[in-house]
Motif scaffolding. Structure first.
Motif, PDB file in Angstrom:
ATOM      1  N   ALA A 134       0.844  -1.196   0.000  1.00  0.00           N
ATOM      2  CA  ALA A 134       0.000   0.000   0.000  1.00  0.00           C
ATOM      3  C   ALA A 134       0.876   1.241   0.000  1.00  0.00           C
ATOM      4  CB  ALA A 134      -0.917   0.013   1.221  1.00  0.00           C
ATOM      5  N   ALA A 136       0.706   5.236   1.170  1.00  0.00           N
ATOM      6  CA  ALA A 136      -0.094   6.098   2.049  1.00  0.00           C
ATOM      7  C   ALA A 136       0.561   7.455   2.261  1.00  0.00           C
ATOM      8  CB  ALA A 136      -0.315   5.407   3.388  1.00  0.00           C
ATOM      9  N   ALA A 217      -0.499  -3.228   3.643  1.00  0.00           N
ATOM     10  CA  ALA A 217      -1.768  -2.547   3.903  1.00  0.00           C
ATOM     11  C   ALA A 217      -2.303  -2.788   5.312  1.00  0.00           C
ATOM     12  CB  ALA A 217      -2.800  -2.986   2.869  1.00  0.00           C
ATOM     13  N   LEU A 220      -1.414  -0.712   8.382  1.00  0.00           N
ATOM     14  CA  LEU A 220      -1.899   0.670   8.417  1.00  0.00           C
ATOM     15  C   LEU A 220      -3.344   0.773   8.897  1.00  0.00           C
ATOM     16  CD1 LEU A 220      -0.445   1.884   4.995  1.00  0.00           C
ATOM     17  CD2 LEU A 220       0.537   2.190   7.285  1.00  0.00           C
ATOM     18  N   TYR A 223      -4.132   3.013  11.894  1.00  0.00           N
ATOM     19  CA  TYR A 223      -3.928   4.443  11.646  1.00  0.00           C
ATOM     20  C   TYR A 223      -5.043   5.020  10.771  1.00  0.00           C
ATOM     21  CZ  TYR A 223       0.672   3.099  13.346  1.00  0.00           C
ATOM     22  OH  TYR A 223       1.697   2.595  14.109  1.00  0.00           O
ATOM     23  N   VAL A 224      -5.571   4.178   9.894  1.00  0.00           N
ATOM     24  CA  VAL A 224      -6.719   4.601   9.084  1.00  0.00           C
ATOM     25  C   VAL A 224      -7.927   4.805   9.988  1.00  0.00           C
ATOM     26  CG1 VAL A 224      -8.343   3.898   7.285  1.00  0.00           C
ATOM     27  CG2 VAL A 224      -5.896   3.503   6.974  1.00  0.00           C
ATOM     28  N   ILE A 229      -3.887   8.661   8.835  1.00  0.00           N
ATOM     29  CA  ILE A 229      -3.298   8.549   7.502  1.00  0.00           C
ATOM     30  C   ILE A 229      -4.375   8.313   6.450  1.00  0.00           C
ATOM     31  CG2 ILE A 229      -1.158   7.552   8.452  1.00  0.00           C
ATOM     32  CD1 ILE A 229      -2.073   4.920   7.055  1.00  0.00           C
ATOM     33  N   ARG A 230      -3.982   8.508   5.205  1.00  0.00           N
ATOM     34  CA  ARG A 230      -4.853   8.231   4.062  1.00  0.00           C
ATOM     35  C   ARG A 230      -4.095   7.277   3.135  1.00  0.00           C
ATOM     36  NH1 ARG A 230      -4.905  13.006   1.844  1.00  0.00           N
ATOM     37  NH2 ARG A 230      -6.638  13.734   3.096  1.00  0.00           N
ATOM     38  N   ILE A 231      -4.677   6.135   2.857  1.00  0.00           N
ATOM     39  CA  ILE A 231      -4.066   5.206   1.905  1.00  0.00           C
ATOM     40  C   ILE A 231      -4.541   5.589   0.509  1.00  0.00           C
ATOM     41  CG2 ILE A 231      -3.808   2.809   1.196  1.00  0.00           C
ATOM     42  CD1 ILE A 231      -4.285   1.948   4.032  1.00  0.00           C
ATOM     43  N   LEU A 232      -3.589   5.863  -0.372  1.00  0.00           N
ATOM     44  CA  LEU A 232      -3.927   6.289  -1.727  1.00  0.00           C
ATOM     45  C   LEU A 232      -4.251   5.117  -2.638  1.00  0.00           C
ATOM     46  CD1 LEU A 232      -1.220   9.057  -2.336  1.00  0.00           C
ATOM     47  CD2 LEU A 232      -3.532   9.309  -1.405  1.00  0.00           C
ATOM     48  N   LEU A 244     -10.503  -0.766   4.938  1.00  0.00           N
ATOM     49  CA  LEU A 244      -9.837  -0.397   3.689  1.00  0.00           C
ATOM     50  C   LEU A 244     -10.723  -0.621   2.462  1.00  0.00           C
ATOM     51  CD1 LEU A 244      -6.303  -1.959   4.381  1.00  0.00           C
ATOM     52  CD2 LEU A 244      -7.244   0.213   5.169  1.00  0.00           C
ATOM     53  N   VAL A 247     -10.619   1.976  -0.324  1.00  0.00           N
ATOM     54  CA  VAL A 247      -9.330   2.347  -0.918  1.00  0.00           C
ATOM     55  C   VAL A 247      -9.208   1.712  -2.300  1.00  0.00           C
ATOM     56  CG1 VAL A 247      -6.827   2.236  -0.703  1.00  0.00           C
ATOM     57  CG2 VAL A 247      -8.250   2.513   1.350  1.00  0.00           C
TER      58      VAL A 247
END
Length: 333
Positions: A134, A136, A217, A220, A223-224, A229-232, A244, A247
């Protein structure tokens, strides 16, 4: 040249049926007779650490193991520091296991910071889970999608700092630069900074010392959920579940890249037959338990169990594939 990354794709392993020769009755083993330890070759908070603690938790709660189990963190060089000690000093220590993932192969194959020790210097016991790479950013980052990030990186690869929890040329690094490589960016120009474990890399991202993070992934997930954080994008063939689920994949955003990450458990190279048999039976019992399934759901992990022989065969196949991948990136030793 069209190059599709299949280095860490799951391969089906087909084994011939076992023979019908009846095994001779064996004397009952007293293993284990004392406390055990599971090593996470990284700092706290990353995928290895979480995996080791989950194994210890389930084995203890289900009473599958009746001896104390401790988890120890031994960071350094993306696992290479630990392997140097384990493969030489702990070669017969049946009471010290460790968790790992593709870096045990990559660290042995890469050009920079490589180690002479690899999975051949261990006893693979089982593959447990599968995860995906992932990319992020911090929640307050200006980047909302992978393409905008890659556009800026393509304009000036040195402009952005990418963090990862393992050394250059290892798994987090490959996860980080893979989308850039597939987007036409020279991976050697991407500014990558390594930390001793995913937890430290996340801290660097949140502290403003890095702009981007590449890692697995599932590590994280917390934290999401906390909104930090933002996972792109995830390097998976389809969107993942849990927190997720919204995402997008890299492929959805026009970047044809996948990176599957397995996690497994290993013992020392000269592990006794009794100890190996004990762990094969105990791990199988663990992954079939409701407690394990509950932890998989809580951590947004997927069980992908392979018993010892299947796991060892898979590692041999993946070793060859990763060598090809590193060669394509100019990172092979």
């Amino acid at each position: 040249m069209s190059w599709k990354v299949t280095a860490v794709s799951v391969l089906a392993v087909s084994l011939a049926a076992c023979g019908n020769n009846a095994a001779k009755p064996a004397s009952k083993s007293n293993y284990p007779e004392k406390a055990l330890s599971i090593i996470a070759p990284s700092g706290a908070g990353g995928g290895w650490d979480m995996t080791a603690r989950t194994i210890a938790k389930v084995l203890t709660e289900t009473k599958a193991v009746d001896k104390p189990i401790s988890v120890e963190n031994k960071p350094g060089g993306g696992g290479t520091v630990f392997m140097a000690e384990y493969a030489t000093k702990d070669i017969k220590d049946n009471y010290k296991l460790f968790v790992s993932s593709p870096p045990i192969l990559i660290n042995h194959l890469k050009k920079e910071g490589n180690t002479p020790y690899g999975y051949q210097d261990t006893t693979p016991l089982a593959q447990l889970t599968k995860d995906y790479g992932a990319v992020a950013v911090a929640a307050n980052s200006k980047y909302k999608d992978l393409k905008s990030l890659l556009d800026d990186m393509k304009a000036d690869p040195t402009k952005l700092t990418v963090a990862g929890g393992s050394a250059p040329g290892s798994m987090d690094h490959l996860v980080s630069i893979l989308p850039a490589f597939k987007y036409g960016i020279d991976p050697k120009k991407v500014k990558y900074v390594s930390y001793d474990g995913g937890g430290e890399a996340v801290t660097a991202l949140l502290g403003g010392n890095a702009d981007v993070l590449g890692t697995d992934a599932s590590s994280l997930d917390q934290y999401v959920k906390a909104g930090k954080i933002r996972i792109l994008a995830v390097a998976a063939p389809a969107r993942l579940g849990g927190s997720l689920k919204d995402v997008p994949t890299m492929k959805e955003q026009g970047v044809d890249a996948e990176f599957l990450i397995w996690r497994g458990i290993f013992g020392p190279k000269d592990m006794s037959a009794d100890a190996k048999k004990y762990w094969e039976d105990t791990i199988k019992q663990m992954v079939e338990s409701d407690a394990w399934k509950k932890e998989m759901q809580a951590n947004s992990w997927q069980t992908d169990y392979k018993k010892a022989d299947d796991f060892k065969a898979f590692l041999g196949q993946q070793d060859t594939q990763l060598k090809d991948m590193l060669t394509a990136l100019g990172m092979q030793k």
